[in-house]
Scaffold this active site. Structure first.
Site, PDB file in Angstrom:
ATOM      1  N   SER A 135      36.991  24.428  38.901  1.00  0.00           N
ATOM      2  CA  SER A 135      36.956  25.647  38.101  1.00  0.00           C
ATOM      3  C   SER A 135      38.402  26.030  37.810  1.00  0.00           C
ATOM      4  O   SER A 135      39.186  26.245  38.735  1.00  0.00           O
ATOM      5  CB  SER A 135      36.244  26.739  38.896  1.00  0.00           C
ATOM      6  OG  SER A 135      36.309  27.959  38.196  1.00  0.00           O
ATOM      7  N   LYS A 163      37.424  28.965  32.781  1.00  0.00           N
ATOM      8  CA  LYS A 163      37.078  30.369  32.628  1.00  0.00           C
ATOM      9  C   LYS A 163      37.456  30.784  31.211  1.00  0.00           C
ATOM     10  O   LYS A 163      38.507  30.364  30.706  1.00  0.00           O
ATOM     11  CB  LYS A 163      37.849  31.218  33.647  1.00  0.00           C
ATOM     12  CG  LYS A 163      37.490  30.914  35.092  1.00  0.00           C
ATOM     13  CD  LYS A 163      36.144  31.499  35.469  1.00  0.00           C
ATOM     14  CE  LYS A 163      35.862  31.349  36.959  1.00  0.00           C
ATOM     15  NZ  LYS A 163      34.587  31.968  37.348  1.00  0.00           N
ATOM     16  N   LYS A 262      25.218  30.503  44.825  1.00  0.00           N
ATOM     17  CA  LYS A 262      26.276  30.812  45.795  1.00  0.00           C
ATOM     18  C   LYS A 262      25.580  31.492  46.953  1.00  0.00           C
ATOM     19  O   LYS A 262      24.928  32.517  46.768  1.00  0.00           O
ATOM     20  CB  LYS A 262      27.286  31.778  45.183  1.00  0.00           C
ATOM     21  CG  LYS A 262      28.113  31.190  44.062  1.00  0.00           C
ATOM     22  CD  LYS A 262      28.986  32.241  43.436  1.00  0.00           C
ATOM     23  CE  LYS A 262      29.858  31.639  42.336  1.00  0.00           C
ATOM     24  NZ  LYS A 262      30.493  32.700  41.509  1.00  0.00           N
TER      25      LYS A 262
HETATM   26 MG    MG Z   1      30.553  31.960  37.704  1.00  0.00          MG
END
Ligand code: MG
Length: 368
Positions: A135, A163, A262
């Site tokens: 990420s 992102k 998560k």
């Molecule tokens: Mg996310």
């Protein structure tokens, strides 16, 4: 099993490079660690709550008192057969999933250690290694973004997630597709858009992204249903899914085609596994997201990601991507093929480095 006591600590760790999302720019992580003493066996959990209530209403300064004043008293003195039962004991507290997950995870680790088996096996995992993706935070320039992606691909990572936020989206994706036409590429907006941005989101469809993660409101399932109807690219939900019921609604109503699980966001391994099973029944693949964890949270993520429906590369990466020195031994490493070997030792399978943890500790409370 019974928990004789827990130790809460807050540690402070500086990220190797600041991490920028549509919500925030972060340089230092404040992390709560929890040690649970279960009949003389120590299990470890990590609270993924952030420094500020931008990703979720919960954050580090709510997690600590909730753990101390409400969650610990609900577990204290209770006898139970398995960590699966912890979620039920904590039910009276609404929300505060990250605090719950931290306590629950420590008990899972302790149970696996008591049984002398890896946590991955106790959870029902089937993989010997997991696929790793990265990420990448928002960068100041397109060239910096390209350089970063090149570096991560050279390190072996199997998929690239960037992102995005309004103004840092289309050009970034276009440039990456020019440079890297074949890579597995996806974007994560962390709820930075609304349905008014539909024309822009439709333009992203031209770049054959694996998925667009959480484009719309963090608690807005309805708009994601409307969006997915209009988009070919799979929508992946992160912030919108906190419970098994929300996961069921999301997949049955067509709000997404993929879910990022998560365990902190959903309250621990038990519910994470439940959401995994719901998605599996609906042929919806899942992957394991990251919350800038230390090695302890990372180790829990590795164990969780061994479940069979974690069929897409997740955000669990090598320790050295985030930290000069991780708090576990050995550190998490990624192979040149972009995989992480699942540890074979009991529990989380990594040893917390107590000397280093002690050095990083800024507050500590022992509860018995
Ligand atoms: Mg996310």
């Amino acid at each position: 099993m019974q928990i004789q006591g827990i130790t809460l600590r807050e540690i402070s760790m500086k990220l190797l490079t600041p991490f920028e999302t549509s919500m925030d720019r972060l340089e230092v992580r404040r992390i709560i660690l929890l040690e649970a003493n279960a009949d003389g066996v120590i299990g470890w959990g990590e609270c993924v709550a952030a420094e500020a209530p931008f990703y979720s209403p919960e954050y580090a300064d709510t997690a600590w008192p909730v753990l101390r004043d409400f969650l610990w008293p609900m577990v204290k003195g209770k006898r139970f057969d398995s960590a699966c039962e912890i979620w039920g004991l904590l039910k009276r507290v609404r929300g505060h999933n990250m605090a719950k997950a931290c306590l629950e995870a420590a008990v899972w680790d302790a149970e696996a250690k008591q049984k002398g088996i890896p946590l991955s096996k106790l959870l029902g995992g089937t993989r010997e290694e997991i696929a790793s993706g990265v990420s990448i935070g928002i960068k100041d320039s397109l060239d910096e973004l390209v350089t970063t992606v090149k570096k991560e691909l050279a390190a072996g990572y199997q998929r690239i997630k960037i992102k995005i936020k309004p103004g840092k989206d289309l050009e970034q994706v276009r440039r990456l597709r020019q440079e890297f036409p074949r890579i597995k590429l996806m974007v994560d907006a962390n709820s930075a858009y609304t349905m008014a941005d539909l024309p822009l989101l439709k333009q992203l469809e031209g770049f054959y992204l694996m998925m667009i993660e959480q484009p719309l409101g963090w608690d807005d399932l309805y708009s994601h249903i409307e969006l997915q109807k209009r988009m070919e690219t799979p929508i992946c939900l992160d912030e919108c899914v906190h419970t098994e019921e929300q996961a069921r609604a999301a997949v049955e109503l067509g709000a997404c085609k993929i879910i990022n699980i998560k365990m902190g966001r959903v309250g621990g391994h038990t519910i994470a596994r439940g959401i995994h099973d719901i998605c599996r029944q609906h042929d919806v693949p899942v992957w394991c997201g990251g919350m800038l964890e230390t090695g302890i949270g990372r180790a829990h993520n590795i164990a969780l990601a061994t479940l069979p429906n974690f069929s897409l590369p997740g955000d669990v990466t090598a320790s050295k991507r985030y930290w000069a020195e991780d708090i576990i031994s050995p550190e998490v490493t990624v192979s040149p093929q972009g995989t992480i070997r699942v540890p074979a030792g009991p529990g989380i399978g990594f040893e917390p480095r107590l000397d280093l943890i002690e050095k990083l500790t800024v507050r500590k409370e022992r509860l018995v």
